[in-house]
Scaffold this motif. Structure first.
Motif, short mmCIF file in Angstrom:
data_model
loop_
_atom_site.label_atom_id
_atom_site.label_comp_id
_atom_site.label_asym_id
_atom_site.label_seq_id
_atom_site.Cartn_x
_atom_site.Cartn_y
_atom_site.Cartn_z
N MET A 165 0.87 -1.15 0.00
CA MET A 165 0.00 0.00 0.00
C MET A 165 0.91 1.21 0.00
SD MET A 165 -2.62 1.34 2.94
CE MET A 165 -3.07 -0.27 3.35
N ARG A 166 0.74 2.09 -0.95
CA ARG A 166 1.59 3.26 -1.01
C ARG A 166 1.06 4.27 -0.01
NH1 ARG A 166 3.24 1.29 -5.96
NH2 ARG A 166 4.92 0.07 -5.35
N THR A 216 -0.50 -5.65 1.96
CA THR A 216 0.05 -4.31 1.91
C THR A 216 0.44 -3.90 3.33
OG1 THR A 216 -2.10 -3.23 2.13
CG2 THR A 216 -1.30 -3.61 -0.11
N LEU A 217 1.58 -3.22 3.41
CA LEU A 217 2.10 -2.73 4.68
C LEU A 217 2.31 -1.23 4.53
CD1 LEU A 217 4.82 -5.48 5.26
CD2 LEU A 217 2.51 -5.40 6.25
N GLY A 218 1.43 -0.45 5.14
CA GLY A 218 1.51 1.00 5.04
C GLY A 218 2.10 1.62 6.29
N TYR A 265 9.13 2.88 -1.19
CA TYR A 265 8.26 1.71 -1.30
C TYR A 265 9.07 0.50 -1.75
CZ TYR A 265 8.45 1.74 -6.36
OH TYR A 265 8.89 1.66 -7.66
N MET A 266 8.50 -0.65 -1.53
CA MET A 266 9.03 -1.90 -2.05
C MET A 266 7.84 -2.73 -2.52
SD MET A 266 11.26 -5.00 -0.38
CE MET A 266 9.95 -5.53 0.67
N SER A 278 5.24 0.48 2.15
CA SER A 278 5.69 1.87 1.99
C SER A 278 5.96 2.47 3.36
CB SER A 278 4.63 2.69 1.26
OG SER A 278 3.45 2.78 2.02
N SER A 279 6.81 3.48 3.33
CA SER A 279 7.16 4.20 4.54
C SER A 279 7.40 5.66 4.17
CB SER A 279 8.43 3.59 5.14
OG SER A 279 8.80 4.31 6.29
#
Length: 183
Positions: free
Chosen positions: A1-2, A83-85, A150-151, A169-170
């Motif tokens: 997740m962006r 997704t990791l936001g 992001y990745m 994303s971070s």
């Protein structure tokens, strides 16, 4: 997740037809065709054919999202994707990702540029990473810009299509600038 906390639409990152993703060569290790000059990275002779292939996937993903917003964004995820936001709980599965990806192109513009990546030796999985930027407006109409890293992990599915299986994303602090350029 962006970035899903803001309503979104994606400004066109690169000009590609929406059919490109369906027409990508089945051999990701093949050299990109000259007409596939989607970004300067693809013309860089130091970029491997596998990485160039993944950059083509990213370019089509970005172009589709620019055109179709969150619905198009979600369409690129596998059924079992994650997704990791930034500061958010993981979102598990295509259906849950699609439920959160409800923005339209006139609400949010999300652009991203891959800066690196690698295709697995078997040619069935790979990752890309880079920089993203999101543009929207707050409730008062003032511009809001978020940016970060992001990745994306890509995997070929049983039907031969490439899908995103993990997107992370971070956000980066404004002072981060260009700290992470590829040498």
């Amino acid at each position: 997740m962006r970035v899903f906390v803001l309503p979104v639409s994606l400004a066109a990152l690169l000009c590609c037809s929406s059919a490109l993703a369906q027409q990508l060569p089945l051999d990701p290790l093949a050299k990109p065709a000259p007409s596939a000059n989607i970004s300067n990275a693809l013309t860089d002779p130091t970029i491997s054919p596998g990485t160039a292939f993944l950059f083509q996937l990213e370019a089509q993903f970005a172009a589709d999202t620019a055109k179709g917003g969150g619905k198009a964004f979600a369409s690129w995820f596998a059924d079992d994707a994650v997704t990791l936001g930034n500061k958010q709980a993981p979102v598990l599965g295509h259906a849950a990702i699609a439920t959160q990806a409800t923005w339209t192109p006139d609400q949010y513009q999300l652009t991203w540029t891959p800066q690196g990546g690698q295709l697995s030796p078997a040619g069935d999985m790979g990752y890309t990473w880079g920089h993203y930027e999101g543009h929207s407006k707050d409730k008062n109409g003032n511009p809001v810009i978020t940016s970060g890293r992001y990745m994306t992990i890509w995997k070929i599915q049983s039907d031969g299509k490439w899908k995103v299986v993990l997107d992370s994303s971070s956000e980066e602090p404004p002072s981060a600038g260009d700290c992470c350029k590829v040498p």
